[in-house]
Design a protein around this motif. Structure first.
Motif, PDB file in Angstrom:
ATOM      1  N   SER A   3     -79.850  18.307 -27.248  1.00 28.35           N
ATOM      2  CA  SER A   3     -78.763  19.150 -27.720  1.00 28.35           C
ATOM      3  C   SER A   3     -78.583  20.400 -26.866  1.00 28.35           C
ATOM      4  O   SER A   3     -77.513  20.975 -26.816  1.00 28.35           O
ATOM      5  N   ILE A   4     -79.660  20.844 -26.207  1.00 32.35           N
ATOM      6  CA  ILE A   4     -79.566  22.014 -25.337  1.00 32.35           C
ATOM      7  C   ILE A   4     -79.049  21.550 -23.981  1.00 32.35           C
ATOM      8  O   ILE A   4     -79.606  20.656 -23.369  1.00 32.35           O
ATOM      9  N   GLN A   5     -77.972  22.156 -23.529  1.00 32.27           N
ATOM     10  CA  GLN A   5     -77.412  21.785 -22.235  1.00 32.27           C
ATOM     11  C   GLN A   5     -77.350  23.019 -21.345  1.00 32.27           C
ATOM     12  O   GLN A   5     -77.191  24.133 -21.820  1.00 32.27           O
ATOM     13  N   MET A   6     -77.491  22.761 -20.054  1.00 34.39           N
ATOM     14  CA  MET A   6     -77.373  23.855 -19.096  1.00 34.39           C
ATOM     15  C   MET A   6     -75.890  24.140 -18.893  1.00 34.39           C
ATOM     16  O   MET A   6     -75.147  23.268 -18.445  1.00 34.39           O
ATOM     17  N   LYS A   7     -75.459  25.340 -19.249  1.00 38.18           N
ATOM     18  CA  LYS A   7     -74.043  25.685 -19.145  1.00 38.18           C
ATOM     19  C   LYS A   7     -73.744  26.493 -17.894  1.00 38.18           C
ATOM     20  O   LYS A   7     -72.642  26.467 -17.399  1.00 38.18           O
ATOM     21  N   ASN A   8     -74.708  27.195 -17.375  1.00 40.01           N
ATOM     22  CA  ASN A   8     -74.503  28.043 -16.219  1.00 40.01           C
ATOM     23  C   ASN A   8     -74.487  27.185 -14.955  1.00 40.01           C
ATOM     24  O   ASN A   8     -75.392  26.388 -14.727  1.00 40.01           O
ATOM     25  N   LYS A   9     -73.460  27.332 -14.138  1.00 41.63           N
ATOM     26  CA  LYS A   9     -73.342  26.553 -12.893  1.00 41.63           C
ATOM     27  C   LYS A   9     -74.515  26.798 -11.954  1.00 41.63           C
ATOM     28  O   LYS A   9     -75.011  25.873 -11.316  1.00 41.63           O
ATOM     29  N   CYS A  10     -74.940  28.031 -11.870  1.00 40.90           N
ATOM     30  CA  CYS A  10     -76.030  28.379 -10.959  1.00 40.90           C
ATOM     31  C   CYS A  10     -77.335  27.708 -11.383  1.00 40.90           C
ATOM     32  O   CYS A  10     -78.102  27.247 -10.547  1.00 40.90           O
ATOM     33  N   VAL A  11     -77.556  27.626 -12.689  1.00 33.53           N
ATOM     34  CA  VAL A  11     -78.761  26.974 -13.204  1.00 33.53           C
ATOM     35  C   VAL A  11     -78.713  25.482 -12.878  1.00 33.53           C
ATOM     36  O   VAL A  11     -79.711  24.895 -12.450  1.00 33.53           O
ATOM     37  N   LYS A  12     -77.551  24.872 -13.057  1.00 29.51           N
ATOM     38  CA  LYS A  12     -77.393  23.447 -12.722  1.00 29.51           C
ATOM     39  C   LYS A  12     -77.634  23.212 -11.240  1.00 29.51           C
ATOM     40  O   LYS A  12     -78.319  22.254 -10.852  1.00 29.51           O
ATOM     41  N   GLU A  13     -77.067  24.057 -10.411  1.00 26.06           N
ATOM     42  CA  GLU A  13     -77.228  23.917  -8.963  1.00 26.06           C
ATOM     43  C   GLU A  13     -78.691  24.076  -8.563  1.00 26.06           C
ATOM     44  O   GLU A  13     -79.212  23.303  -7.763  1.00 26.06           O
ATOM     45  N   TYR A  14     -79.366  25.074  -9.130  1.00 24.18           N
ATOM     46  CA  TYR A  14     -80.777  25.334  -8.824  1.00 24.18           C
ATOM     47  C   TYR A  14     -81.632  24.125  -9.223  1.00 24.18           C
ATOM     48  O   TYR A  14     -82.448  23.651  -8.448  1.00 24.18           O
ATOM     49  N   TYR A  15     -81.400  23.630 -10.429  1.00 20.36           N
ATOM     50  CA  TYR A  15     -82.186  22.486 -10.917  1.00 20.36           C
ATOM     51  C   TYR A  15     -81.901  21.235 -10.085  1.00 20.36           C
ATOM     52  O   TYR A  15     -82.808  20.467  -9.777  1.00 20.36           O
ATOM     53  N   LYS A  16     -80.657  21.040  -9.706  1.00 20.08           N
ATOM     54  CA  LYS A  16     -80.292  19.870  -8.897  1.00 20.08           C
ATOM     55  C   LYS A  16     -81.012  19.909  -7.545  1.00 20.08           C
ATOM     56  O   LYS A  16     -81.550  18.897  -7.088  1.00 20.08           O
ATOM     57  N   LYS A  17     -81.041  21.077  -6.919  1.00 23.09           N
ATOM     58  CA  LYS A  17     -81.725  21.203  -5.627  1.00 23.09           C
ATOM     59  C   LYS A  17     -83.221  20.957  -5.772  1.00 23.09           C
ATOM     60  O   LYS A  17     -83.836  20.331  -4.908  1.00 23.09           O
ATOM     61  N   ARG A  37     -87.236  22.766 -16.314  1.00 22.72           N
ATOM     62  CA  ARG A  37     -85.838  22.815 -16.769  1.00 22.72           C
ATOM     63  C   ARG A  37     -85.729  23.629 -18.056  1.00 22.72           C
ATOM     64  O   ARG A  37     -84.788  24.406 -18.232  1.00 22.72           O
ATOM     65  N   LEU A  38     -86.685  23.447 -18.959  1.00 26.35           N
ATOM     66  CA  LEU A  38     -86.693  24.243 -20.198  1.00 26.35           C
ATOM     67  C   LEU A  38     -86.831  25.731 -19.884  1.00 26.35           C
ATOM     68  O   LEU A  38     -86.158  26.567 -20.495  1.00 26.35           O
ATOM     69  N   ASN A  39     -87.694  26.057 -18.915  1.00 18.53           N
ATOM     70  CA  ASN A  39     -87.830  27.461 -18.504  1.00 18.53           C
ATOM     71  C   ASN A  39     -86.509  28.007 -17.953  1.00 18.53           C
ATOM     72  O   ASN A  39     -86.128  29.146 -18.242  1.00 18.53           O
ATOM     73  N   LEU A  40     -85.832  27.193 -17.150  1.00 15.84           N
ATOM     74  CA  LEU A  40     -84.533  27.614 -16.613  1.00 15.84           C
ATOM     75  C   LEU A  40     -83.520  27.836 -17.732  1.00 15.84           C
ATOM     76  O   LEU A  40     -82.779  28.825 -17.716  1.00 15.84           O
ATOM     77  N   MET A  41     -83.494  26.924 -18.695  1.00 11.00           N
ATOM     78  CA  MET A  41     -82.534  27.055 -19.794  1.00 11.00           C
ATOM     79  C   MET A  41     -82.843  28.283 -20.645  1.00 11.00           C
ATOM     80  O   MET A  41     -81.914  28.982 -21.079  1.00 11.00           O
ATOM     81  N   GLU A  42     -84.115  28.542 -20.892  1.00  6.95           N
ATOM     82  CA  GLU A  42     -84.482  29.734 -21.657  1.00  6.95           C
ATOM     83  C   GLU A  42     -84.048  31.001 -20.910  1.00  6.95           C
ATOM     84  O   GLU A  42     -83.530  31.935 -21.522  1.00  6.95           O
ATOM     85  N   TYR A  43     -84.252  31.002 -19.601  1.00  8.62           N
ATOM     86  CA  TYR A  43     -83.831  32.150 -18.803  1.00  8.62           C
ATOM     87  C   TYR A  43     -82.309  32.314 -18.865  1.00  8.62           C
ATOM     88  O   TYR A  43     -81.796  33.419 -18.979  1.00  8.62           O
ATOM     89  N   ALA A  44     -81.588  31.181 -18.804  1.00  7.97           N
ATOM     90  CA  ALA A  44     -80.125  31.229 -18.840  1.00  7.97           C
ATOM     91  C   ALA A  44     -79.617  31.694 -20.204  1.00  7.97           C
ATOM     92  O   ALA A  44     -78.563  32.336 -20.287  1.00  7.97           O
ATOM     93  N   ILE A  45     -80.362  31.400 -21.276  1.00  6.00           N
ATOM     94  CA  ILE A  45     -79.960  31.854 -22.608  1.00  6.00           C
ATOM     95  C   ILE A  45     -80.103  33.370 -22.711  1.00  6.00           C
ATOM     96  O   ILE A  45     -79.228  34.061 -23.237  1.00  6.00           O
ATOM     97  N   VAL A  46     -81.216  33.877 -22.168  1.00  5.94           N
ATOM     98  CA  VAL A  46     -81.452  35.324 -22.200  1.00  5.94           C
ATOM     99  C   VAL A  46     -80.509  36.050 -21.245  1.00  5.94           C
ATOM    100  O   VAL A  46     -80.033  37.149 -21.530  1.00  5.94           O
ATOM    101  N   HIS A  47     -80.227  35.426 -20.087  1.00  3.26           N
ATOM    102  CA  HIS A  47     -79.349  36.018 -19.061  1.00  3.26           C
ATOM    103  C   HIS A  47     -78.161  35.073 -18.831  1.00  3.26           C
ATOM    104  O   HIS A  47     -78.156  34.318 -17.853  1.00  3.26           O
ATOM    105  N   PRO A  48     -77.169  35.087 -19.700  1.00  5.87           N
ATOM    106  CA  PRO A  48     -76.079  34.099 -19.606  1.00  5.87           C
ATOM    107  C   PRO A  48     -75.228  34.206 -18.339  1.00  5.87           C
ATOM    108  O   PRO A  48     -74.646  33.215 -17.908  1.00  5.87           O
ATOM    109  N   ASP A  49     -75.162  35.366 -17.713  1.00  6.34           N
ATOM    110  CA  ASP A  49     -74.341  35.525 -16.514  1.00  6.34           C
ATOM    111  C   ASP A  49     -75.187  35.635 -15.255  1.00  6.34           C
ATOM    112  O   ASP A  49     -74.801  36.299 -14.297  1.00  6.34           O
TER     113      ASP A  49
END
Length: 142
Positions: A3-17, A37-49
């Motif tokens: 249910s948790i999805q990566m919404k930030n483009k930068c997070v997706k790009e980082y994880y893809k690389k 990936r969970l760590n990245l998503m948690e970071y993106a939740i705290v820092h959405p931009d």
């Protein structure tokens, strides 16, 4: 996790690389990537931009993360992974070679049947065989 999805483009790009660096993934590698990936998503939740540069500043470059992960692995484990990869490669090549040989033999078999039957023709002639002795006996009885 689904249910948790990566919404930030930068997070997706980082994880893809980062994921692209893991060519021969097994269970351990996959678990590491899921946790990261969970760590990245948690970071993106705290820092959405957040930006890609902020992710690099926080976690390091994807190459650095990969190198740290590989450096932490047991050398025997890494060698076994490489050996498995080569075994799979040669096994796949062998299966493809056997398949090609089977198709070639099958084609030769059917070509030989075709070549042999090309000059043959089926003649349908009805041959009636009469026993003349039997006819003579019937004529004499009459």
């Amino acid at each position: 996790m689904g249910s948790i999805q990566m919404k930030n483009k930068c997070v997706k790009e980082y994880y893809k690389k980062l994921k692209e660096l893991f060519l021969n993934m097994n269970y351990t590698d996959g678990k590491y990537l899921r946790d990261f990936r969970l760590n990245l998503m948690e970071y993106a939740i705290v820092h959405p931009d957040c930006t890609y540069d902020e992710l690099v500043e926080e976690f390091g470059t994807p190459k650095e993360i990969f190198c740290e992960y590989v450096g932490a692995q047991d050398p025997d484990y890494l060698i076994s992974c490489i050996n498995k990869k080569h075994f799979r490669k040669w096994m796949g090549t062998g299966i493809i070679a056997v398949g090609i040989c089977c198709v070639f033999i099958w084609a030769l078999f059917y070509y030989s049947i075709y070549k042999g039957s090309r000059h043959d023709s089926i003649n349908r002639e009805v041959v009636i065989i009469k026993d003349f002795d039997l006819e003579d006996n019937e004529n004499e009885k009459e």
